[in-house]
Scaffold this active site. Structure first.
Site, PDB file in Angstrom:
ATOM      1  N   GLY A 161       0.838  -1.195   0.000  1.00  0.00           N
ATOM      2  CA  GLY A 161       0.000   0.000   0.000  1.00  0.00           C
ATOM      3  C   GLY A 161       0.869   1.239   0.000  1.00  0.00           C
ATOM      4  O   GLY A 161       1.958   1.236  -0.522  1.00  0.00           O
ATOM      5  N   SER A 162       0.381   2.311   0.581  1.00  0.00           N
ATOM      6  CA  SER A 162       1.171   3.531   0.746  1.00  0.00           C
ATOM      7  C   SER A 162       0.266   4.695   1.074  1.00  0.00           C
ATOM      8  O   SER A 162      -0.923   4.697   0.735  1.00  0.00           O
ATOM      9  CB  SER A 162       1.987   3.879  -0.508  1.00  0.00           C
ATOM     10  OG  SER A 162       2.941   2.898  -0.792  1.00  0.00           O
ATOM     11  N   ASN A 163       0.845   5.693   1.730  1.00  0.00           N
ATOM     12  CA  ASN A 163       0.216   6.987   1.918  1.00  0.00           C
ATOM     13  C   ASN A 163       1.086   8.043   1.262  1.00  0.00           C
ATOM     14  O   ASN A 163       2.311   7.925   1.238  1.00  0.00           O
ATOM     15  CB  ASN A 163       0.094   7.342   3.405  1.00  0.00           C
ATOM     16  CG  ASN A 163      -0.651   6.298   4.206  1.00  0.00           C
ATOM     17  OD1 ASN A 163      -1.704   5.836   3.799  1.00  0.00           O
ATOM     18  ND2 ASN A 163      -0.102   5.938   5.358  1.00  0.00           N
ATOM     19  N   ASN A 221      -4.093   4.679  -1.543  1.00  0.00           N
ATOM     20  CA  ASN A 221      -4.520   3.482  -2.281  1.00  0.00           C
ATOM     21  C   ASN A 221      -6.008   3.460  -2.573  1.00  0.00           C
ATOM     22  O   ASN A 221      -6.603   2.399  -2.739  1.00  0.00           O
ATOM     23  CB  ASN A 221      -4.107   2.198  -1.539  1.00  0.00           C
ATOM     24  CG  ASN A 221      -2.665   2.217  -1.101  1.00  0.00           C
ATOM     25  OD1 ASN A 221      -2.363   2.113   0.073  1.00  0.00           O
ATOM     26  ND2 ASN A 221      -1.759   2.387  -2.054  1.00  0.00           N
TER      27      ASN A 221
END
Length: 772
Positions: A220-222, A488
């Site tokens: 994922g990621s922010n 995401n």
């Protein structure tokens, strides 16, 4: 930047002739000049690599990486070369819990010599030089470290070998396939016509399905890009918070790359890549988040009733192509044998077979077409981003090359512009084509098209970088001066003031709930208050469980009338601080277990999802309804049982449960709960959970009149070798929420208290000059 200090020729033993052969490019050309590199190390063992050209730069990267992760890269090269069974037997498993044989069959198919050489030939000279240099630098380090004694992670070392540019291409092609055909390893390796079909393990496919479902959770990621209207100083401000695996071939490595007058970029890269994937330079900072776009489709083949290896296209019977794959397998007695399999393909792609989901019977079979298998532009894409001197240059490069495989791009520049791009490699399948060609019986999120009609091929646009993908003009793009963000989710709510809608469902949808992390971010970013580095850092380090703000009051209300058999759960929820921090109590564990059970029952929400109000719906838990109350009670009982069986003590704190491999407590929690510092951990012994993925390279960059200022860390540390001084130093800093200055300028680098310098050159025949 001072004049590059090259090392004098040394009269030491040379590298083996075999290593030299591995570092030579595939194209006939004059012998390259000797590569040289200066590697300056700062705190946490971060290398700042300086060279006069790309070959020297790659040489320094490969050498530095091998000092920290020699065995990791050797293991990944073994995997992508399809050679695991040769050394470890067919029944051993990869880090991804795949059987070696299935993995070897898949990668032997994916990384055929023809495909690898075609990819390498397609690279510009600069990228070929980076790859050749990287291989040479790694091989030099291998010679040195073998002489000293290989790290314990290399085992007996039999399988550790010199690498080539082709091996690095194989690693790159594996990364490309991650978002597509790489999710069908077992299904491709085991696909056989019904007359030849062997019994296939349902357990293996169950594991494969679980990996597919974990793909987004583990990758994922922010990201938040703040522009002039909202940043504290009126310039660009970026938070990069990718969530990637803490081990294996997706483990980031921190480094700075410099060619004086041409390139100066700091950031992190994936194993085997001589470019920075996420980072910053003097002019801009950028990051990526895994997107929700589709990067492959399936095609349902109508089979010829006379022969299940023929399919009907536009009324004509066509034979499937057959490719024989051979894998060497080590037996229990140490002898080698060879296993052969046939990979069948239609003109759409390889046939895959998933019992109960994608069956190959007498009537139908399924082919998978992966758009990224034709993406030879990915390395060039990141190298161009590394060298971009403006936001316009970055945007123009992404739009023209279209080399970004399966991620969004967010960036800011020193002038205070913020950019969001959902411009990866996506099959050109618009709503019209879906309406005409999609299979209404397709399972889950898979896009299945009609493989009996040529009209159902992906559309072709002359402006796209390759046939069959969307051109950049039909993909989401947003540039603003307040902010853009992504966690995401689809492109839709990158900034609620300017919703991005009207795209193909394969690109971005606006009819599904936002993820909890995305809603948390939008809540923190709402209003007009100015934002600085501290505010963005706290989004990660506060460890807030956003979902708790939506449903915990309802759970506590339910607890007032709950029966005695679940009072332990209620007491822990009442005492919980609503965070996923090291000192958080068992309320976090019970809350997670309750949510996992209730997530299967969307009717439990008091207020259902409303596309007209995505930031605030769904919300509330309808505990006043008898059916929901029963569900909560059942989930609470199940949670007590699960906690008891796992061995977690009733008074345990989260830091005593969730830990790194060396035992370092790790804050953060499941992304599904809305924990921005998303950490994915798995049971690991009595009462423990091992972190396997989550926050990786954490970077905060602000721009001032003097250029970029950055702080951050690599959550799992630089080295994967247990004996290294840099195996857990940054992990401990991460646990303590101590983000450090990231040295970038010459003055910052040389002022670092742990500064040391290494100079290497192919001319010195193996000697290393170290300067304190």
């Amino acid at each position: 930047m001072p004049v590059f200090p090259f090392c004098r020729p040394m009269t030491c033993a040379g590298l083996a002739a075999a290593l030299v052969a591995f570092s030579v490019g595939v194209q006939a050309q004059p012998a390259p000049a000797d590569a040289s590199a200066q590697i300056r190390y700062t705190r946490y063992g971060v290398p700042h690599i300086v060279a006069k050209d790309e070959r020297g730069l790659g040489y320094g990267v490969g050498y530095a990486y091998a000092q920290d992760n020699l065995c990791l890269l050797a293991n990944e090269v073994l995997t992508v070369s399809g050679e695991r069974s040769r050394y470890f037997g067919a029944k051993g498993q990869t880090l991804e819990q795949r059987d070696n044989l299935a993995s070897d069959l898949f990668f032997t198919w994916l990384n055929s010599p023809a495909a690898v050489d075609a990819f390498l030939q397609a690279q510009p000279a600069s990228v070929q030089a980076l790859l050749a240099g990287y291989a040479s630098g790694y091989n030099r380090a291998l010679v040195e470290r073998r002489r000293q004694g290989l790290p314990a992670e290399c085992g007996d070392g039999e399988w550790v070998r010199p690498i080539s540019s082709q091996d690095l291409v194989k690693l790159t092609r594996r990364l490309l396939a991650e978002g597509g055909v790489g999710q069908f390893v077992e299904a491709l390796a085991g696909a056989q016509p019904p007359t030849l079909a062997r019994a296939q393990s349902s357990a293996g496919f169950a594991s494969a399905l679980a990996r597919q479902e974990r793909f987004a959770a583990e990758r994922g990621s922010n990201a938040v890009a703040v522009g002039a209207q909202r940043s504290a100083n009126g310039r660009g401000l970026l938070l990069a918070n990718p969530h990637f695996p803490w081990m294996g071939g997706m483990r980031f490595y921190q480094m700075q790359l410099t060619i004086p007058g041409q390139l100066d970029v700091m950031g992190a890269a994936l194993p085997g890549l001589p470019v920075v994937n996420i980072g910053f330079n003097q002019h801009l900072a950028w990051t990526h988040t895994v997107d929700t776009s589709k990067h492959f489709t399936l095609y349902r083949l109508q089979l010829d009733p006379k022969d299940p290896t023929r399919y009907v296209l536009d009324g004509k019977s066509l034979p499937m192509a057959r490719q024989t794959i051979r894998v060497a397998v080590k037996g229990t007695d140490g002898s080698l044998s060879q296993i052969e399999r046939q990979v069948y393909s239609s003109q759409f792609g390889p046939v895959v077979q998933w019992p109960g989901r994608l069956d190959w019977d007498a009537q139908a079979a399924y082919s998978v077409r992966d758009a990224n298998l034709e993406n030879s532009r990915v390395l060039q894409q990141w190298y161009q981003i590394n060298r971009a001197d403006s936001l316009a240059a970055l945007k123009g490069s992404v739009e023209q090359l279209q080399g970004i495989p399966w991620v969004n791009t967010l960036a800011v520049d020193q002038g205070g512009r913020a950019l969001y791009l959902n411009q990866s490699v996506v099959p050109y399948v618009d709503q019209q084509l879906l309406d005409t060609c999609s299979n209404p019986q397709a399972q889950g999120r898979l896009v299945v098209l009609d493989g009996s009609r040529s009209a159902c091929q992906w559309k072709v646009d002359a402006q796209a970088a390759q046939p069959g993908i969307f051109p950049a003009r039909l993909l989401p793009s947003l540039e603003r001066e307040d902010f853009v963000q992504n966690s995401n989710d689809p492109a839709w709510m990158a900034n609620p003031a300017q919703p991005l809608t009207g795209y193909s469902p394969l690109v971005s949808r606006n009819d599904q709930p936002l993820g909890m992390r995305g809603r948390f971010a939008l809540q923190r970013l709402q209003g007009k208050a100015r934002l600085g580095v501290d505010e963005l850092q706290r989004m990660v380090t506060d460890e807030e469980v956003y979902l708790a703000s939506l449903v915990l009051p309802d759970l506590l209300q339910w607890c007032k009338g709950a029966s005695a058999d679940v009072q332990a759960v209620c007491s822990s929820l009442a005492a919980w601080n609503g965070k996923a921090d090291l000192d958080s109590g068992m309320g976090l564990v019970h809350f997670q277990n309750l949510f996992n059970a209730l997530a299967e029952h969307p009717e439990s929400w008091r207020v259902a999802f409303n596309p007209a109000d995505p930031q605030h719906t769904p919300r509330g838990l309808a505990v006043e309804q008898a059916a929901v109350s029963r569900l909560v009670h059942q989930a609470a009982l199940a949670s007590l049982k699960q906690v008891s069986e796992s061995g977690v003590a009733g008074a345990a704190r989260w830091g005593q449960v969730q830990q790194a491999l060396d035992g370092t407590p790790v804050p953060g929690g499941p992304q599904a709960l809305g924990v921005y510092n998303a950490i994915y951990s798995v049971p690991h012994g009595q009462g423990k959970r091992l972190v396997v993925s989550g926050t990786s390279y954490l970077q905060l960059v602000s721009f001032t009149d003097k250029g970029p200022e950055a702080r951050g860390l690599l959550a799992f540390s630089q080295s994967s070798e247990k004996a290294s001084a840099h195996a857990s130093d940054q992990t401990k800093a991460f646990a303590a929420k101590q983000l450090a200055l990231i040295p970038f300028t010459e003055a910052q680098i040389k002022a670092d208290p742990e500064y040391r310098e290494v100079v290497i050159s192919e001319r010195d025949k193996g000697a290393v000059v170290s300067q304190p």
